[in-house]
Design an enzyme around this catalytic site. Structure first.
Site, PDB file in Angstrom:
ATOM      1  N   ASP A  31      33.571  60.015 -23.245  1.00 49.77           N
ATOM      2  CA  ASP A  31      34.059  58.674 -23.543  1.00 49.77           C
ATOM      3  C   ASP A  31      35.422  58.674 -24.271  1.00 49.77           C
ATOM      4  O   ASP A  31      36.361  57.975 -23.871  1.00 49.77           O
ATOM      5  CB  ASP A  31      32.975  58.075 -24.454  1.00 49.77           C
ATOM      6  CG  ASP A  31      33.161  56.622 -24.672  1.00 49.77           C
ATOM      7  OD1 ASP A  31      33.500  55.946 -23.699  1.00 49.77           O
ATOM      8  OD2 ASP A  31      32.990  56.170 -25.821  1.00 49.77           O
ATOM      9  N   ASP A  52      25.919  64.614 -23.038  1.00 50.58           N
ATOM     10  CA  ASP A  52      25.202  63.459 -23.592  1.00 50.58           C
ATOM     11  C   ASP A  52      24.698  62.448 -22.558  1.00 50.58           C
ATOM     12  O   ASP A  52      23.808  61.655 -22.863  1.00 50.58           O
ATOM     13  CB  ASP A  52      26.093  62.717 -24.595  1.00 50.58           C
ATOM     14  CG  ASP A  52      26.520  63.597 -25.756  1.00 50.58           C
ATOM     15  OD1 ASP A  52      25.835  64.603 -26.014  1.00 50.58           O
ATOM     16  OD2 ASP A  52      27.545  63.290 -26.399  1.00 50.58           O
ATOM     17  N   THR A 102      30.272  65.848 -20.199  1.00 51.34           N
ATOM     18  CA  THR A 102      29.619  65.782 -21.513  1.00 51.34           C
ATOM     19  C   THR A 102      28.120  65.946 -21.304  1.00 51.34           C
ATOM     20  O   THR A 102      27.571  65.411 -20.340  1.00 51.34           O
ATOM     21  CB  THR A 102      29.898  64.446 -22.241  1.00 51.34           C
ATOM     22  OG1 THR A 102      29.014  64.317 -23.350  1.00 51.34           O
ATOM     23  CG2 THR A 102      29.721  63.229 -21.359  1.00 51.34           C
ATOM     24  N   ARG A 134      39.085  68.460 -30.350  1.00 52.37           N
ATOM     25  CA  ARG A 134      39.182  67.047 -30.727  1.00 52.37           C
ATOM     26  C   ARG A 134      40.535  66.934 -31.431  1.00 52.37           C
ATOM     27  O   ARG A 134      40.840  67.711 -32.325  1.00 52.37           O
ATOM     28  CB  ARG A 134      38.029  66.660 -31.634  1.00 52.37           C
ATOM     29  CG  ARG A 134      36.683  66.907 -30.939  1.00 52.37           C
ATOM     30  CD  ARG A 134      35.536  66.221 -31.612  1.00 52.37           C
ATOM     31  NE  ARG A 134      34.263  66.760 -31.166  1.00 52.37           N
ATOM     32  CZ  ARG A 134      33.556  66.310 -30.125  1.00 52.37           C
ATOM     33  NH1 ARG A 134      33.986  65.289 -29.417  1.00 52.37           N
ATOM     34  NH2 ARG A 134      32.399  66.857 -29.799  1.00 52.37           N
ATOM     35  N   ASP A 194      26.133  59.775 -21.669  1.00 55.39           N
ATOM     36  CA  ASP A 194      26.281  58.491 -22.366  1.00 55.39           C
ATOM     37  C   ASP A 194      27.327  57.570 -21.737  1.00 55.39           C
ATOM     38  O   ASP A 194      27.765  56.609 -22.372  1.00 55.39           O
ATOM     39  CB  ASP A 194      26.633  58.737 -23.849  1.00 55.39           C
ATOM     40  CG  ASP A 194      27.904  59.559 -24.027  1.00 55.39           C
ATOM     41  OD1 ASP A 194      28.417  60.087 -23.026  1.00 55.39           O
ATOM     42  OD2 ASP A 194      28.385  59.658 -25.167  1.00 55.39           O
ATOM     43  N   GLY A 252      33.696  67.434 -26.558  1.00 51.09           N
ATOM     44  CA  GLY A 252      32.677  68.487 -26.597  1.00 51.09           C
ATOM     45  C   GLY A 252      32.616  69.235 -25.285  1.00 51.09           C
ATOM     46  O   GLY A 252      32.791  68.635 -24.225  1.00 51.09           O
ATOM     47  N   ARG A 276      24.234  62.423 -29.227  1.00 51.84           N
ATOM     48  CA  ARG A 276      24.920  61.448 -30.094  1.00 51.84           C
ATOM     49  C   ARG A 276      24.107  60.151 -30.142  1.00 51.84           C
ATOM     50  O   ARG A 276      22.968  60.190 -30.516  1.00 51.84           O
ATOM     51  CB  ARG A 276      26.352  61.213 -29.625  1.00 51.84           C
ATOM     52  CG  ARG A 276      27.203  62.465 -29.748  1.00 51.84           C
ATOM     53  CD  ARG A 276      28.597  62.236 -29.272  1.00 51.84           C
ATOM     54  NE  ARG A 276      29.561  62.363 -30.336  1.00 51.84           N
ATOM     55  CZ  ARG A 276      30.850  62.157 -30.190  1.00 51.84           C
ATOM     56  NH1 ARG A 276      31.349  61.775 -29.033  1.00 51.84           N
ATOM     57  NH2 ARG A 276      31.660  62.318 -31.179  1.00 51.84           N
TER      58      ARG A 276
END
Ligand code: ATP
Length: 320
Positions: free
Chosen positions: A103, A128, A126, A72, A130, A11, A172
């Site tokens: 990730d 996120d 990212t 992707r 995360d 992303g 996410r």
């Protein structure tokens, strides 16, 4: 190392362009040739590379998205795809690679490092937030600021109509965007994947705030729990106040990067190339306790992200 490659994958995130600029300019500073790979691992597999110069990264520090574009790429999950990617690197004489992504992108980088011996450095890009090994990822701060801007506007209209706003943010499986946007916007409630929610408690908190002369409520929900529409429907069944769902959506991925993201981009990009220059690969860059760090890529991707319960409890205490 005389020639390095650079790609953005997964992303997109605000600050990727600023990181591209830092990688290219640091490479040139050390006398390296830098090649940009278009569309992430797909570009590596299909040999879509462009030589980068000082000027090709002019006027991008302030732009969202990624000038190299991103994708992707399922083919990178296969042995055949990975071998094609490695062949491109070998044919082009590229000795090291910088991968900007999340990730999944790091897993691709790990394969290139571990199984094919290509020195690879990962930069966490990212929205996120995360990734466990770094306090912040590139793009997170800008995305949260975009959410704050929208939630501020929602608060105006919710207060006028005495409504409850359920706002869905991205992330996410990670609740960090909801947590930071919740605290920053003064939301009364956040609903995140890391903490099971209790609808009775949420209704109690809303009623208590209304009894205390509050005229609106903001609930920030992370996409990893459920959609704003589904949650609003559940809530509307147990409250008489009017509930309105809003999904912020892709707007939180775009926009000019914040000062924090530009600073991270400059430092991450610079550090990545300095490692490659010294012949060091198989590392990821991050920030911990305000220091730029690097760590083993395999160790980094195997770490489990911990939710910040202290911040969550802070929100519980100050939002009422
Ligand atoms: P974001 O967090 O923003 O979604 P991401 O980097 O986690 O970014 P993914 O779609 O998970 O996004 O991964 C990006 C790409 O990395 C994949 O499309 C694929 O090409 C590659 N990739 C992911 N996992 C692996 C793996 N195990 N082996 C090789 N390549 C991988």
């Amino acid at each position: 190392m005389k020639r390095i490659g650079l790609l953005t994958s997964g992303g997109d995130a605000p600050g990727m362009n600023a990181a591209i600029r830092a990688v290219v300019r640091t490479g040139i500073y050390f006398g390296m040739e830098v090649y940009g790979v278009e569309c992430g691992y797909a570009g590596l597999i299909n040999d879509e590379l462009i030589p980068m110069s000082m000027r090709s990264v002019s006027d991008i520090v302030q732009r969202g998205g990624t000038m190299l574009r991103t994708a992707r790429c399922l083919e990178m999950l296969t042995k055949e795809g990975q071998q094609k990617a490695v062949k491109t690197l070998k044919n082009r004489g590229i000795e090291g690679l910088v991968v900007i992504g999340g990730d999944g992108s790091f897993r691709g980088a790990k394969v290139l490092s571990e199984e094919y011996g290509i020195p690879t450095i990962g930069i966490p890009g990212t929205i996120d937030n995360d990734l466990a090994y770094t306090d912040y990822t590139l793009g997170f701060d800008t995305a949260v600021n975009t959410c704050l801007d929208i939630i501020n506007k929602l608060r105006d209209t919710m207060t006028s109509h005495e409504r409850i706003s359920v706002v869905e943010v991205m992330g996410r499986h990670c609740g960090d965007i909801a947590l930071y946007a919740g605290i920053g916007s003064g939301a009364e409630i956040i609903v995140v994947p890391e903490v099971p929610y209790d609808m009775d408690d949420i209704v109690m908190r809303i009623n208590r705030s209304r009894a205390n002369q509050k005229h609106s409520n903001i609930i920030v929900i992370a996409e990893g729990v459920m959609s704003a529409t589904a949650f609003a429907k559940q809530l509307q069944e147990v409250t008489t106040y009017s509930v309105r769902p809003t999904t912020i959506g892709h707007v939180q991925r775009g926009g000019s990067p914040s000062m924090q993201d530009r600073m991270l981009a400059a430092q991450f990009g610079n550090k990545a190339v300095r490692l490659l220059k010294d012949g060091i690969g198989n590392r990821v860059i991050g920030i911990r306790d305000n220091h730029i760090i690097d760590m083993d890529i395999i160790e980094a991707v195997s770490m489990k992200k911990k939710f910040n319960f202290e911040l969550y409890n802070t929100l519980q205490m100050i939002s009422m």
